[in-house]
Design a protein around this motif. Sequence first.
Motif, PDB file in Angstrom:
ATOM      1  N   MET A  74       0.864  -1.196   0.002  1.00 27.46           N
ATOM      2  CA  MET A  74      -0.012  -0.107  -0.006  1.00 27.46           C
ATOM      3  C   MET A  74       0.868   1.241  -0.051  1.00 27.46           C
ATOM      4  SD  MET A  74      -3.114   1.109   2.591  1.00 27.46           S
ATOM      5  CE  MET A  74      -2.360   0.721   3.994  1.00 27.46           C
ATOM      6  N   LEU A 112       1.382   4.612   0.933  1.00 25.52           N
ATOM      7  CA  LEU A 112       0.727   5.562   1.895  1.00 25.52           C
ATOM      8  C   LEU A 112       0.517   6.892   1.250  1.00 25.52           C
ATOM      9  CD1 LEU A 112       2.761   4.548   5.266  1.00 25.52           C
ATOM     10  CD2 LEU A 112       0.349   3.861   4.321  1.00 25.52           C
ATOM     11  N   GLN A 116      -2.654   6.780  -0.759  1.00 26.58           N
ATOM     12  CA  GLN A 116      -3.739   6.346   0.001  1.00 26.58           C
ATOM     13  C   GLN A 116      -4.163   8.047   0.847  1.00 26.58           C
ATOM     14  OE1 GLN A 116      -5.296   4.174  -1.005  1.00 26.58           O
ATOM     15  NE2 GLN A 116      -3.586   3.285  -2.089  1.00 26.58           N
ATOM     16  N   TYR A 117      -3.196   8.373   1.628  1.00 22.01           N
ATOM     17  CA  TYR A 117      -3.291   9.686   2.236  1.00 22.01           C
ATOM     18  C   TYR A 117      -3.600  10.715   1.461  1.00 22.01           C
ATOM     19  CZ  TYR A 117      -2.307  13.652   5.153  1.00 22.01           C
ATOM     20  OH  TYR A 117      -2.281  14.716   6.101  1.00 22.01           O
ATOM     21  N   LYS A 168      -5.785  10.074  -1.286  1.00 21.37           N
ATOM     22  CA  LYS A 168      -7.205   9.851  -1.739  1.00 21.37           C
ATOM     23  C   LYS A 168      -8.250   9.976  -0.323  1.00 21.37           C
ATOM     24  CE  LYS A 168      -6.218   6.378  -5.094  1.00 21.37           C
ATOM     25  NZ  LYS A 168      -6.307   4.906  -5.470  1.00 21.37           N
ATOM     26  N   LEU A 169      -7.637   9.699   0.761  1.00 16.76           N
ATOM     27  CA  LEU A 169      -8.308   9.807   1.928  1.00 16.76           C
ATOM     28  C   LEU A 169      -8.521  11.312   2.288  1.00 16.76           C
ATOM     29  CD1 LEU A 169      -7.067   7.132   4.530  1.00 16.76           C
ATOM     30  CD2 LEU A 169      -9.479   7.548   3.796  1.00 16.76           C
ATOM     31  N   GLU A 194      -7.156  -3.068   3.419  1.00 17.94           N
ATOM     32  CA  GLU A 194      -6.855  -2.019   4.197  1.00 17.94           C
ATOM     33  C   GLU A 194      -7.546  -0.636   4.030  1.00 17.94           C
ATOM     34  OE1 GLU A 194      -4.055  -3.461   2.435  1.00 17.94           O
ATOM     35  OE2 GLU A 194      -3.197  -4.325   4.072  1.00 17.94           O
ATOM     36  N   MET A 195      -7.632  -0.344   2.656  1.00 17.19           N
ATOM     37  CA  MET A 195      -8.323   0.488   2.248  1.00 17.19           C
ATOM     38  C   MET A 195      -9.923   0.693   2.868  1.00 17.19           C
ATOM     39  SD  MET A 195      -6.344   2.814   1.287  1.00 17.19           S
ATOM     40  CE  MET A 195      -7.392   4.330   0.775  1.00 17.19           C
ATOM     41  N   TYR A 205     -11.403   3.794   5.152  1.00 12.54           N
ATOM     42  CA  TYR A 205     -12.513   4.660   4.904  1.00 12.54           C
ATOM     43  C   TYR A 205     -13.425   4.355   5.676  1.00 12.54           C
ATOM     44  CZ  TYR A 205     -10.769   6.182   0.317  1.00 12.54           C
ATOM     45  OH  TYR A 205     -10.232   7.024  -0.662  1.00 12.54           O
ATOM     46  N   SER A 262     -11.941   8.748  -4.905  1.00 16.71           N
ATOM     47  CA  SER A 262     -10.878   8.002  -4.269  1.00 16.71           C
ATOM     48  C   SER A 262     -10.372   6.566  -4.873  1.00 16.71           C
ATOM     49  CB  SER A 262     -11.630   7.616  -2.876  1.00 16.71           C
ATOM     50  OG  SER A 262     -11.821   8.549  -1.975  1.00 16.71           O
ATOM     51  N   MET A 274     -12.142   3.809  -5.589  1.00 10.69           N
ATOM     52  CA  MET A 274     -12.616   2.643  -4.829  1.00 10.69           C
ATOM     53  C   MET A 274     -13.420   1.745  -5.519  1.00 10.69           C
ATOM     54  SD  MET A 274     -13.101   3.838  -0.634  1.00 10.69           S
ATOM     55  CE  MET A 274     -13.350   2.035  -0.327  1.00 10.69           C
TER      56      MET A 274
END
Length: 156
Positions: free
Chosen positions: A1, A3, A6-7, A9-10, A47-48, A52, A115, A117
Amino acid sequence: MDLKVQYDKLLRYCYMKTKDRFTAEDIVQETFLKLWKSHTYEDTGKEMAYLYTIARNLCMDEFRRRKDVDIDDYTELLECRNSQSDSIIESLAITEALEKLPEELKEIITLRYISDMSSADIGKVMNLSRFSVNRRLKEGLKLLKKYMEGEDEDDR
């Protein structure tokens, strides 16, 4: 992943929910801290969806804490977007049209297209079946297109 990806996107997701960059950053940091401190999470490759879910719950907690949300401030949203090809006017029009959608449809579209997903992961976050997510995504995109073409929700 990765980070960093992902950071980001979050952060975009939390900003769409809170409309405040600093609050969104705080929530994302708290989300990663909760994942790191969690002793109940089992590494299943999801994890995602787990992140979320944590972020969504923290955003809801934030709304409970504060009552005054300014939904007219879109300038920071544009800073969060990575796409350089969209014009500012088009971005504002999309954001304005998104705000007209019911909250659930807006969240599904945000998770899917901002994001990145999958429908299955969105279903896990929102406690919906993949079929239901796809149906609501289709409905939301249809409404979004209507709003982008200038039709108001009263025209339905």
